[in-house]
Design an enzyme around this catalytic site. Structure first.
Site, PDB file in Angstrom:
ATOM      1  N   ARG A  80       0.850  -1.186   0.000  1.00 25.28           N
ATOM      2  CA  ARG A  80       0.000   0.000   0.000  1.00 25.28           C
ATOM      3  C   ARG A  80       0.890   1.241   0.000  1.00 25.28           C
ATOM      4  O   ARG A  80       1.704   1.407   0.905  1.00 25.28           O
ATOM      5  CB  ARG A  80      -0.881  -0.009   1.256  1.00 25.28           C
ATOM      6  N   HIS A 124      -2.903  10.953   0.956  1.00 25.34           N
ATOM      7  CA  HIS A 124      -2.333  10.726   2.285  1.00 25.34           C
ATOM      8  C   HIS A 124      -1.683  12.037   2.728  1.00 25.34           C
ATOM      9  O   HIS A 124      -0.479  12.103   2.959  1.00 25.34           O
ATOM     10  CB  HIS A 124      -1.355   9.550   2.259  1.00 25.34           C
ATOM     11  N   GLU A 169      -7.308   8.450   6.504  1.00 28.58           N
ATOM     12  CA  GLU A 169      -7.528   9.117   7.794  1.00 28.58           C
ATOM     13  C   GLU A 169      -8.006  10.561   7.683  1.00 28.58           C
ATOM     14  O   GLU A 169      -7.304  11.492   8.111  1.00 28.58           O
ATOM     15  CB  GLU A 169      -6.247   9.068   8.633  1.00 28.58           C
ATOM     16  N   ASN A 290      -6.993   1.691  10.156  1.00 28.11           N
ATOM     17  CA  ASN A 290      -5.690   1.953  10.761  1.00 28.11           C
ATOM     18  C   ASN A 290      -5.884   1.906  12.266  1.00 28.11           C
ATOM     19  O   ASN A 290      -6.611   2.737  12.834  1.00 28.11           O
ATOM     20  CB  ASN A 290      -5.160   3.333  10.343  1.00 28.11           C
ATOM     21  N   TYR A 292      -4.015   1.668  16.039  1.00 28.81           N
ATOM     22  CA  TYR A 292      -2.817   1.731  16.887  1.00 28.81           C
ATOM     23  C   TYR A 292      -3.143   1.476  18.355  1.00 28.81           C
ATOM     24  O   TYR A 292      -2.438   0.732  19.020  1.00 28.81           O
ATOM     25  CB  TYR A 292      -2.093   3.071  16.698  1.00 28.81           C
ATOM     26  N   GLU A 356      -3.246  -0.263   8.296  1.00 27.52           N
ATOM     27  CA  GLU A 356      -2.083   0.112   9.103  1.00 27.52           C
ATOM     28  C   GLU A 356      -2.224  -0.487  10.491  1.00 27.52           C
ATOM     29  O   GLU A 356      -3.297  -0.420  11.099  1.00 27.52           O
ATOM     30  CB  GLU A 356      -1.942   1.637   9.289  1.00 27.52           C
TER      31      GLU A 356
HETATM   32  C1  PNW Z   1      -1.181   7.371  10.868  1.00 27.18           C
HETATM   33  N1  PNW Z   1      -3.444  10.363  16.168  1.00 27.18           N
HETATM   34  O1  PNW Z   1      -1.129   8.627  11.462  1.00 27.18           O
HETATM   35  C2  PNW Z   1      -0.810   7.656   9.430  1.00 27.18           C
HETATM   36  O2  PNW Z   1      -1.684   7.146   8.471  1.00 27.18           O
HETATM   37  C3  PNW Z   1       0.612   7.350   9.103  1.00 27.18           C
HETATM   38  O3  PNW Z   1       1.013   8.164   8.034  1.00 27.18           O
HETATM   39  C4  PNW Z   1       1.488   7.514  10.339  1.00 27.18           C
HETATM   40  O4  PNW Z   1       2.840   7.429  10.068  1.00 27.18           O
HETATM   41  C5  PNW Z   1       1.048   6.450  11.326  1.00 27.18           C
HETATM   42  O5  PNW Z   1      -0.348   6.517  11.587  1.00 27.18           O
HETATM   43  C6  PNW Z   1       1.792   6.507  12.646  1.00 27.18           C
HETATM   44  O6  PNW Z   1       1.542   7.720  13.307  1.00 27.18           O
HETATM   45  C7  PNW Z   1      -1.720   8.968  12.656  1.00 27.18           C
HETATM   46  O7  PNW Z   1      -2.920  11.332  16.752  1.00 27.18           O
HETATM   47  C8  PNW Z   1      -1.235  10.115  13.274  1.00 27.18           C
HETATM   48  O8  PNW Z   1      -4.481   9.800  16.603  1.00 27.18           O
HETATM   49  C9  PNW Z   1      -1.809  10.566  14.427  1.00 27.18           C
HETATM   50  C10 PNW Z   1      -2.868   9.872  14.981  1.00 27.18           C
HETATM   51  C11 PNW Z   1      -3.367   8.740  14.369  1.00 27.18           C
HETATM   52  C12 PNW Z   1      -2.772   8.283  13.208  1.00 27.18           C
END
Ligand code: PNW
Length: 455
Positions: A80, A124, A169, A290, A292, A356
């Site tokens: 991707r 992006h 996002e 995505n 995390y 992601e």
């Molecule tokens: C995503 N938050 O970014 C992006 O899609 C990527 O480009 C990035 O490198 C990756 O996650 C890691 O950060 C985010 O603050 C940035 O909630 C900030 C947030 C969430 C996703």
């Protein structure tokens, strides 16, 4: 050493890795590329840690052949990446720049020759600066310009690319870009953030419609989604702001009433036009997720809204304690199972793809050609077990793309935060697969999570 066998994934499950144009390409002034809001932002002192920019990044623009060979050596089935709009339309609209398209043409051909399926993301976050100068995402016109751009990229790559993602996002683009100002373009107005969110959704709808009419085979939207965990009223409001603000319009053609009230308070409703929800609600095939970590929240009367979260008055964002990544983000794989099962229940019309998931850790520099990153292996292992648990409950999860293939420009954090499964030395541009990459290679070639090794 003993290695127990872990959970097995279904045949056809898509294994891959992800990146984004501004984070890896460099070559910011080559072959007719125009400036984007991230060039402007990163070159403004004080915006990005240590003054880092994406001018060189991983120099992927010149090294893509080697990078594809590396992906092939890791056994990846999918890659991707995003297309940089300012390479295609340096001024954001009007005639296309063929040299910009040539780059992605070469990249797609080398991926296909390596047996890797290209997953294209059209946006992006690198908006052409010329469009920001005309209002950026606060301007309705930007959504129409996006649809033109999407059609132009499809016209060149549509014969070879199956899966097209409109946006990455939109929550981050709107609320960090126009709300907190931590991301480009660095604006800080709650009303602008809600207007940007709506116009991003409109761009998704108009873009998806244009792509489908041009014959695109598989359409997707990628969102950053997190379960909101904590006191029920606070959690429900944060779920509205983060998740349902995008899911409900794009997948159901609806905007929750409670959210409309919040939007009205900050932005008014003049930017919402009759028929917009119909335009936004285009049939799509995949929801890109995505993930995390969850958002942990608590009732906190009197607390002002966080600038990235207009509408979050009387809510505090809390850290639950326990282990974190180098971003300070808590590690909570169970949140991924909860998210996937909830999406499958509430939005059953769409297939799910993890676009992601991954983690930054303070890796050691390579030593003897090796980078030991046991924390990242443990993070990936636990999250893949969590994804497998959702599959076992019947969730239509089609694949998993790790963030990221390479250490890269981590937005406001510059190059300090390393998410790659491959280490990059930003002085020499040498790539060294970390232990996590070798672990991932075993996984993608067998479809079975390697057992936890002990002894
Ligand atoms: C995503 N938050 O970014 C992006 O899609 C990527 O480009 C990035 O490198 C990756 O996650 C890691 O950060 C985010 O603050 C940035 O909630 C900030 C947030 C969430 C996703």
């Amino acid at each position: 050493m003993t290695a127990a066998t872990g959970p097995a994934f279904p045949a056809g499950f898509v294994w891959g890795a992800a990146s984004a144009a501004y984070q890896i390409e460099g070559a910011a002034r080559e072959d007719g590329r125009g400036p984007s809001i991230w060039d402007t932002f990163s070159r403004t002192p004080g915006r990005v840690a240590s003054g880092h920019t994406g001018d060189v990044a991983c120099d992927h623009y010149h090294r893509h052949a080697d990078d594809v060979a590396l992906m092939r050596s890791l056994g990846l089935a999918a890659y991707r990446f995003s297309v940089a709009w300012p390479r295609i339309q340096p001024d954001g609209s009007g005639p296309v720049n063929p040299r910009g398209l040539d780059f992605y043409d070469r990249l797609v051909d080398s991926l296909l020759a390596a047996g890797i399926d290209p997953y294209v993301t059209l946006y992006h976050w690198d908006l052409p600066q010329a469009l920001e100068d005309r209002g950026g995402w606060t301007a309705r016109d930007t959504a129409y310009r996006f649809a033109d751009y999407a059609a132009a990229v499809h016209a060149r790559l549509g014969d070879r690319v199956r899966t097209w993602t409109t946006l990455n996002e939109p929550w981050v683009a709107a609320f960090l870009g126009y709300g907190s100002g931590v991301h480009a373009p660095g604006r800080t107005d709650a009303g602008d953030a809600f207007r940007a969110a709506h116009h991003l959704l409109l761009a998704h709808g108009l873009g998806a419609r244009a792509l489908r009419e041009a014959g695109a085979r598989e359409l997707a939207l990628t969102l950053n989604l997190s379960p909101a965990v904590g006191d029920p009223a606070a959690a429900e409001r944060v779920d509205l702001l983060l998740n349902r603000q995008f899911l409900d319009p794009a997948l159901c053609g609806e905007m929750p009433e409670d959210l409309l009230k919040i939007i009205d308070r900050h932005a008014g409703l003049d930017h919402l036009r009759d028929g917009d929800l119909t335009l936004i609600h285009q049939p799509i095939d995949l929801l890109g997720i995505n993930y995390y970590c969850p958002q942990y929240v608590a009732d906190a009367p009197g607390t002002p809204a966080d600038p990235a979260w207009p509408g979050s008055e009387d809510i505090s964002f809390v850290h639950p304690g326990g282990p974190s990544t180098a971003m300070g983000w808590p590690i909570d794989p169970a949140g991924l199972t909860a998210l996937l099962t909830r999406l499958s229940r509430d939005y059953p019309s769409v297939g799910l793809l993890i676009t992601e998931n991954g983690a930054a850790f303070d890796d050691d520099a390579p030593s003897g050609g090796r980078v030991a990153d046991p924390d990242r292996v443990a993070y990936l292992d636990s999250h893949l077990r969590a994804a497998h648990a959702a599959l076992a409950e019947g969730v239509d999860l089609r694949g998993y793309l790790v963030w990221s293939i390479l250490d890269n420009f981590e937005w406001a954090e510059g190059y300090h935060k390393r998410f790659g499964i491959v280490h990059v030395d930003f002085t020499t541009q040498r790539r060294v697969p970390k232990d996590s990459a070798l672990w991932y290679r075993d996984l993608v070639t067998t479809g079975v999570i390697p057992g936890v090794t002990s002894g």
